[in-house]
Write a protein that holds these residues in place. Structure first.
Motif, PDB file in Angstrom:
ATOM      1  N   UNK A 132      56.499  24.592   0.335  1.00 49.38           N
ATOM      2  CA  UNK A 132      57.142  24.633  -1.333  1.00 49.38           C
ATOM      3  C   UNK A 132      55.422  25.543  -1.530  1.00 49.38           C
ATOM      4  N   UNK A 133      55.079  25.539  -0.814  1.00 56.41           N
ATOM      5  CA  UNK A 133      53.922  26.419  -0.520  1.00 56.41           C
ATOM      6  C   UNK A 133      54.060  27.865  -0.781  1.00 56.41           C
ATOM      7  N   UNK A 134      54.690  28.097   0.613  1.00 50.53           N
ATOM      8  CA  UNK A 134      55.422  29.239   0.960  1.00 50.53           C
ATOM      9  C   UNK A 134      55.842  29.947  -0.295  1.00 50.53           C
ATOM     10  N   UNK A 135      56.956  28.788  -0.661  1.00 50.49           N
ATOM     11  CA  UNK A 135      57.661  29.305  -1.704  1.00 50.49           C
ATOM     12  C   UNK A 135      57.152  30.301  -2.714  1.00 50.49           C
ATOM     13  N   UNK A 136      56.142  29.080  -2.946  1.00 55.24           N
ATOM     14  CA  UNK A 136      55.486  29.406  -4.978  1.00 55.24           C
ATOM     15  C   UNK A 136      55.062  30.315  -4.235  1.00 55.24           C
ATOM     16  N   UNK A 153      54.892  15.386   5.481  1.00 54.86           N
ATOM     17  CA  UNK A 153      54.215  15.868   4.197  1.00 54.86           C
ATOM     18  C   UNK A 153      53.351  16.738   4.390  1.00 54.86           C
ATOM     19  N   UNK A 154      52.831  17.198   5.510  1.00 60.71           N
ATOM     20  CA  UNK A 154      52.224  18.904   5.172  1.00 60.71           C
ATOM     21  C   UNK A 154      53.399  19.399   5.729  1.00 60.71           C
ATOM     22  N   UNK A 155      54.519  19.383   6.156  1.00 61.35           N
ATOM     23  CA  UNK A 155      55.502  19.705   6.982  1.00 61.35           C
ATOM     24  C   UNK A 155      55.840  20.775   5.115  1.00 61.35           C
ATOM     25  N   UNK A 156      56.120  19.409   4.219  1.00 60.67           N
ATOM     26  CA  UNK A 156      56.603  19.836   3.078  1.00 60.67           C
ATOM     27  C   UNK A 156      55.646  20.567   2.106  1.00 60.67           C
ATOM     28  N   UNK A 157      54.387  20.404   1.679  1.00 59.16           N
ATOM     29  CA  UNK A 157      53.439  20.890   1.060  1.00 59.16           C
ATOM     30  C   UNK A 157      53.462  22.811   2.033  1.00 59.16           C
ATOM     31  N   UNK A 158      53.025  22.763   2.962  1.00 56.41           N
ATOM     32  CA  UNK A 158      53.682  23.861   3.438  1.00 56.41           C
ATOM     33  C   UNK A 158      55.170  25.456   3.006  1.00 56.41           C
TER      34      UNK A 158
END
Length: 231
Positions: free
Chosen positions: A76-80, A69-74
């Motif tokens: 996504x945040x980079x893509x944003x 979950x932490x890696x997924x959010x990382x």
């Protein structure tokens, strides 16, 4: 053996036969673990219940799930961050592609040059409206209509969409209700379900023709890029 101790031993054996662990028996009876072991050691080791097995699996996989979950959010945040600074050109291209994938399109057998867009994702609706604003479409040319299953919270959905696009509920066109099919197991239910919002641009024939032209221009441009890259 005293009567009290005998009673504890009997109860310990009952609990063990009921599938309790040593620690659970100790916690319930308030005796030492060595005593419990002595009293029930001849009994077969209980098999965990399905619910206990499920909890054990959940506990074993929980650290991995947290990590993923932490890696997924990382990610996504980079893509944003990569797309946060959107230019007018970026929005223009995104809007054309969005309309051509989700909007109403004219057919050779049914010439309907109308700009009608329908989606249930509020983010998609916001991007589409921002695109219309970029194109100079006046707000008074835009009409809204909710489309939702008749068994859902219709009034709640109307309020939700009206608030999202910044109009009064009374400004919405009459809601389209989808008939309920008892044989269908619907998954789009619950508080998060608001149906779809239909966005229509009045006097949109000329805009529709431009959208169609823009889209085919994008297609030709991508083909030219591919040819140039392989030349």
């Amino acid at each position: 053996m005293t009567a009290a101790k005998h009673e504890l031993q009997v109860r310990a054996r009952e609990l063990r036969l009921a599938g309790k662990t040593y620690d659970e028996i100790v916690a319930e009876l308030g005796v030492s673990k060595s005593s419990v072991s002595l009293w029930v050691r001849d009994l077969p080791k209980p098999q965990p219940s399905p619910e206990r097995m499920r909890r054990m699996r959940e506990a074993r996989w929980e650290p991995h799930r947290r990590k993923m979950a932490f890696l997924r959010e990382q990610t996504k945040a980079a893509a944003v961050a990569e797309t946060r600074q959107m230019t007018d050109r970026d929005l223009f291209i995104a809007g054309v592609a969005l309309y051509w994938s989700e909007g109403c399109k004219s057919k050779p057998h049914s010439l309907r040059e109308t700009v009608i867009f329908c989606n249930q994702d509020p983010g998609v609706i916001r991007v589409f409206l921002a695109w219309l604003a970029l194109l100079g479409v006046e707000p008074d040319r835009i009409q809204y209509r909710v489309m939702i299953h008749e068994t859902a919270d219709v009034a709640g959905a109307e309020g939700y969409w009206a608030d999202l696009v910044g109009v009064d509920v009374s400004a919405l066109q009459r809601t389209t209700l989808k008939k309920h099919n008892p044989k269908t197991v619907r998954k789009n239910v619950g508080e998060g379900y608001h149906g779809c919002l239909v966005v229509r641009v009045r006097r949109g024939a000329d805009l529709y023709r431009r959208i169609e032209g823009w889209w085919y221009g994008i297609v030709l441009g991508s083909e030219r890029r591919e040819l140039n890259s392989t030349a």
